[in-house]
Design a protein around this motif. Structure first.
Motif, PDB file in Angstrom:
ATOM      1  N   UNK A  77       0.844  -1.210   0.000  1.00  0.00           N
ATOM      2  CA  UNK A  77       0.000   0.000   0.000  1.00  0.00           C
ATOM      3  C   UNK A  77       0.875   1.254   0.000  1.00  0.00           C
ATOM      4  N   UNK A  78       0.299   2.349  -0.475  1.00  0.00           N
ATOM      5  CA  UNK A  78       1.027   3.613  -0.448  1.00  0.00           C
ATOM      6  C   UNK A  78       1.328   3.998   0.988  1.00  0.00           C
ATOM      7  N   UNK A  79       2.515   4.533   1.220  1.00  0.00           N
ATOM      8  CA  UNK A  79       2.847   5.002   2.564  1.00  0.00           C
ATOM      9  C   UNK A  79       2.765   6.532   2.578  1.00  0.00           C
ATOM     10  N   UNK A  80       2.878   7.155   3.745  1.00  0.00           N
ATOM     11  CA  UNK A  80       2.754   8.621   3.814  1.00  0.00           C
ATOM     12  C   UNK A  80       3.718   9.367   2.884  1.00  0.00           C
ATOM     13  N   UNK A  81       4.916   8.838   2.680  1.00  0.00           N
ATOM     14  CA  UNK A  81       5.864   9.498   1.773  1.00  0.00           C
ATOM     15  C   UNK A  81       5.347   9.481   0.333  1.00  0.00           C
TER      16      UNK A  81
END
Length: 86
Positions: free
Chosen positions: A63-67
Motif C-alpha cells: 500500500x502507499x505510505x505517507x511518503x
C-alpha cells in the motif's frame, strides 16, 4: 461536481474519466485487480517516476505510505491533478 455514481464493471471493462470529473477506483473483489491506464494527452506518465516504488511483475504492491502520498501531492499541480479527501 457530478453526483456520486457507483459502477460494477464486467471482467474486461473500459471506463473513461473526462477531464474535470472527480473519480476513484477500488477493488471490491476477493482477488487482485489488474488495471491499465491510458492518458491523453501524454505526459502524466512522468508523475509515476516521482512517486512510489517500482513494482515487480506478478507481485501485489505494498500500500502507499505517507511518503508516497506526500510525493503525489507535491506533483499534482505539475500534472493537473487535484486530490479530494473526505
Amino acid at each position: 461536481m457530478s453526483p456520486t455514481r457507483r459502477t460494477t464493471p464486467d471482467p474486461e471493462p473500459c471506463s473513461t474519466s473526462p477531464p474535470g470529473v472527480a473519480h476513484s477506483y477500488s477493488n471490491v473483489g476477493t482477488g487482485p485487480a489488474r488495471m491499465l491506464f491510458m492518458y491523453s494527452p501524454a505526459g502524466v506518465e512522468g508523475m509515476f517516476a516521482g512517486i512510489g516504488k517500482p513494482g515487480r511483475r506478478g507481485a501485489i504492491p505494498a500500500p502507499l505510505d505517507p511518503a508516497d502520498i506526500t510525493a503525489m501531492a507535491g506533483l499534482a499541480d505539475k500534472y493537473g491533478f487535484t486530490f479530494l479527501t473526505g
